[in-house]
Design a protein around this motif. Structure first.
Motif, PDB file in Angstrom:
ATOM      1  N   ASN A 198      14.875  -0.987  -1.679  1.00 29.52           N
ATOM      2  CA  ASN A 198      15.190  -1.779  -0.481  1.00 29.52           C
ATOM      3  C   ASN A 198      13.930  -2.056   0.336  1.00 29.52           C
ATOM      4  OD1 ASN A 198      17.902  -2.078  -1.019  1.00 29.52           O
ATOM      5  ND2 ASN A 198      18.533  -0.386   0.293  1.00 29.52           N
ATOM      6  N   SER A 199      13.069  -1.061   0.462  1.00 26.01           N
ATOM      7  CA  SER A 199      11.815  -1.263   1.197  1.00 26.01           C
ATOM      8  C   SER A 199      10.950  -2.311   0.513  1.00 26.01           C
ATOM      9  CB  SER A 199      11.039   0.048   1.315  1.00 26.01           C
ATOM     10  OG  SER A 199      11.642   0.902   2.252  1.00 26.01           O
ATOM     11  N   LEU A 200      10.879  -2.254  -0.803  1.00 28.34           N
ATOM     12  CA  LEU A 200      10.060  -3.211  -1.539  1.00 28.34           C
ATOM     13  C   LEU A 200      10.649  -4.613  -1.497  1.00 28.34           C
ATOM     14  CD1 LEU A 200       9.142  -1.010  -4.638  1.00 28.34           C
ATOM     15  CD2 LEU A 200       7.695  -1.548  -2.669  1.00 28.34           C
ATOM     16  N   LYS A 201      11.970  -4.715  -1.450  1.00 23.58           N
ATOM     17  CA  LYS A 201      12.629  -6.017  -1.369  1.00 23.58           C
ATOM     18  C   LYS A 201      12.479  -6.650   0.006  1.00 23.58           C
ATOM     19  CE  LYS A 201      16.828  -6.128  -4.156  1.00 23.58           C
ATOM     20  NZ  LYS A 201      18.236  -5.780  -4.095  1.00 23.58           N
ATOM     21  N   TYR A 202      12.740  -5.860   1.044  1.00 22.93           N
ATOM     22  CA  TYR A 202      12.868  -6.419   2.392  1.00 22.93           C
ATOM     23  C   TYR A 202      11.719  -6.063   3.320  1.00 22.93           C
ATOM     24  CZ  TYR A 202      17.588  -6.856   0.567  1.00 22.93           C
ATOM     25  OH  TYR A 202      18.669  -7.150  -0.229  1.00 22.93           O
ATOM     26  N   GLY A 203      10.901  -5.078   2.962  1.00 27.11           N
ATOM     27  CA  GLY A 203       9.840  -4.619   3.849  1.00 27.11           C
ATOM     28  C   GLY A 203       8.629  -5.511   3.922  1.00 27.11           C
ATOM     29  N   LYS A 204       8.557  -6.511   3.049  1.00 29.07           N
ATOM     30  CA  LYS A 204       7.379  -7.373   3.063  1.00 29.07           C
ATOM     31  C   LYS A 204       7.628  -8.726   3.707  1.00 29.07           C
ATOM     32  CE  LYS A 204       8.150  -8.876  -1.676  1.00 29.07           C
ATOM     33  NZ  LYS A 204       7.620  -8.858  -3.021  1.00 29.07           N
ATOM     34  N   GLN A 210       0.875  -1.170   0.000  1.00 31.67           N
ATOM     35  CA  GLN A 210       0.000   0.000   0.000  1.00 31.67           C
ATOM     36  C   GLN A 210       0.911   1.219   0.000  1.00 31.67           C
ATOM     37  OE1 GLN A 210      -2.924   0.278   3.109  1.00 31.67           O
ATOM     38  NE2 GLN A 210      -3.233   2.449   2.745  1.00 31.67           N
ATOM     39  N   LEU A 211       0.747   2.082  -0.985  1.00 31.35           N
ATOM     40  CA  LEU A 211       1.582   3.267  -1.119  1.00 31.35           C
ATOM     41  C   LEU A 211       0.839   4.468  -0.571  1.00 31.35           C
ATOM     42  CD1 LEU A 211       4.176   4.582  -2.211  1.00 31.35           C
ATOM     43  CD2 LEU A 211       3.040   4.752  -4.438  1.00 31.35           C
ATOM     44  N   ASN A 212       1.446   5.121   0.422  1.00 32.64           N
ATOM     45  CA  ASN A 212       0.860   6.307   1.048  1.00 32.64           C
ATOM     46  C   ASN A 212       1.762   7.501   0.735  1.00 32.64           C
ATOM     47  OD1 ASN A 212      -1.131   4.705   2.535  1.00 32.64           O
ATOM     48  ND2 ASN A 212       0.643   3.993   3.680  1.00 32.64           N
ATOM     49  N   LEU A 213       1.229   8.451  -0.023  1.00 32.59           N
ATOM     50  CA  LEU A 213       1.994   9.632  -0.408  1.00 32.59           C
ATOM     51  C   LEU A 213       1.386  10.875   0.214  1.00 32.59           C
ATOM     52  CD1 LEU A 213       2.421   8.905  -4.232  1.00 32.59           C
ATOM     53  CD2 LEU A 213       4.047   8.425  -2.398  1.00 32.59           C
ATOM     54  N   LYS A 214       2.247  11.697   0.776  1.00 32.07           N
ATOM     55  CA  LYS A 214       1.842  13.000   1.309  1.00 32.07           C
ATOM     56  C   LYS A 214       2.921  13.989   0.842  1.00 32.07           C
ATOM     57  CE  LYS A 214       0.777  15.494   5.517  1.00 32.07           C
ATOM     58  NZ  LYS A 214       0.918  15.532   6.961  1.00 32.07           N
ATOM     59  N   LEU A 215       2.681  14.566  -0.314  1.00 29.48           N
ATOM     60  CA  LEU A 215       3.715  15.338  -0.993  1.00 29.48           C
ATOM     61  C   LEU A 215       3.286  16.777  -1.208  1.00 29.48           C
ATOM     62  CD1 LEU A 215       4.387  12.669  -3.772  1.00 29.48           C
ATOM     63  CD2 LEU A 215       5.622  12.927  -1.606  1.00 29.48           C
ATOM     64  N   GLU A 216       4.198  17.686  -0.947  1.00 32.27           N
ATOM     65  CA  GLU A 216       3.988  19.098  -1.250  1.00 32.27           C
ATOM     66  C   GLU A 216       4.747  19.429  -2.528  1.00 32.27           C
ATOM     67  OE1 GLU A 216       4.852  21.702   2.045  1.00 32.27           O
ATOM     68  OE2 GLU A 216       3.917  20.335   3.479  1.00 32.27           O
ATOM     69  N   GLY A 240       8.137  -2.881   7.548  1.00 31.53           N
ATOM     70  CA  GLY A 240       8.794  -4.181   7.586  1.00 31.53           C
ATOM     71  C   GLY A 240       9.631  -4.371   8.848  1.00 31.53           C
ATOM     72  N   LYS A 241      10.643  -5.223   8.749  1.00 32.80           N
ATOM     73  CA  LYS A 241      11.478  -5.558   9.904  1.00 32.80           C
ATOM     74  C   LYS A 241      12.590  -4.545  10.168  1.00 32.80           C
ATOM     75  CE  LYS A 241      10.570 -10.450   9.597  1.00 32.80           C
ATOM     76  NZ  LYS A 241      11.104 -11.787   9.475  1.00 32.80           N
ATOM     77  N   LEU A 300       0.408  -7.039   5.513  1.00 36.09           N
ATOM     78  CA  LEU A 300      -0.073  -5.780   4.946  1.00 36.09           C
ATOM     79  C   LEU A 300       1.090  -4.802   4.783  1.00 36.09           C
ATOM     80  CD1 LEU A 300      -3.294  -5.409   7.123  1.00 36.09           C
ATOM     81  CD2 LEU A 300      -3.184  -6.133   4.730  1.00 36.09           C
ATOM     82  N   PRO A 301       1.996  -5.069   3.832  1.00 38.45           N
ATOM     83  CA  PRO A 301       3.153  -4.181   3.686  1.00 38.45           C
ATOM     84  C   PRO A 301       2.734  -2.805   3.172  1.00 38.45           C
ATOM     85  CG  PRO A 301       3.102  -5.776   1.908  1.00 38.45           C
ATOM     86  CD  PRO A 301       1.993  -6.143   2.847  1.00 38.45           C
ATOM     87  N   SER A 302       3.359  -1.795   3.735  1.00 35.70           N
ATOM     88  CA  SER A 302       3.064  -0.430   3.290  1.00 35.70           C
ATOM     89  C   SER A 302       4.353   0.367   3.135  1.00 35.70           C
ATOM     90  CB  SER A 302       2.113   0.273   4.264  1.00 35.70           C
ATOM     91  OG  SER A 302       2.752   0.533   5.475  1.00 35.70           O
ATOM     92  N   LEU A 303       4.277   1.341   2.260  1.00 34.98           N
ATOM     93  CA  LEU A 303       5.376   2.248   1.988  1.00 34.98           C
ATOM     94  C   LEU A 303       4.818   3.661   2.056  1.00 34.98           C
ATOM     95  CD1 LEU A 303       8.326   2.698   0.936  1.00 34.98           C
ATOM     96  CD2 LEU A 303       7.364   2.586  -1.368  1.00 34.98           C
ATOM     97  N   SER A 304       5.436   4.495   2.880  1.00 36.73           N
ATOM     98  CA  SER A 304       4.982   5.875   3.042  1.00 36.73           C
ATOM     99  C   SER A 304       6.095   6.824   2.606  1.00 36.73           C
ATOM    100  CB  SER A 304       4.619   6.160   4.494  1.00 36.73           C
ATOM    101  OG  SER A 304       3.560   5.324   4.900  1.00 36.73           O
TER     102      SER A 304
END
Length: 137
Positions: free
Chosen positions: A53-59, A25-31, A86-87, A64-68
């Motif tokens: 790296n987050s996509l490789k190891y964060g799941k 799940q991609l969470n973006l909060k961008l100005e 992730g870990k 419910l892997p997420s990236l913010s």
């Protein structure tokens, strides 16, 4: 020549997630902020390495892997935050002394942008990149 940092990050992160870790799940909060293209290139390489790296190891083991990713635009500073749930890096791991080519590249590119980067392994990997706004324009 300049580009909008918000659009650049949206496109980069969406493409990486779609091509690599679509279950995230991609969470973006961008100005929005227009930056010089010569600064966008090293910044994009930094983001590419950290996001990958987050996509490789964060799941690993994460249902419910997420990236913010967030960008906060202040008077003189720009804060870019990238985090996953992730870990994180192993306990006691010093990323600044790592032999990893990717992490060496991140460190070098942050120096090239005259910025600072910090890592916290709290409920995943959390990266904070602090940049001087005037050096991005």
């Amino acid at each position: 020549t300049s580009i909008d940092l918000k659009d650049y990050i949206e496109e980069l992160s969406n493409n990486l997630v779609m091509n690599f870790g679509s279950e995230f799940q991609l969470n973006l909060k961008l100005e929005s902020l227009r930056i010089n293209i010569d600064k966008a290139i090293p910044l994009g390489l930094i983001m590419n390495e950290i996001i990958t790296n987050s996509l490789k190891y964060g799941k690993n083991g994460n249902l419910l892997p997420s990236l913010s990713i967030s960008v906060e635009n202040f008077d003189t500073k720009v804060l870019l935050k990238i985090g996953d749930n992730g870990k994180g890096l192993p306990e006691g791991f010093d990323w600044k002394l790592s032999d990893s080519f990717g992490l060496k590249l991140v460190h070098s590119l942050v120096s090239q942008l005259e910025g600072e980067i910090d890592y916290k392994g709290d409920n995943g990997s959390k990266w904070l990149l602090t940049l001087d706004k005037n050096k991005l324009l």
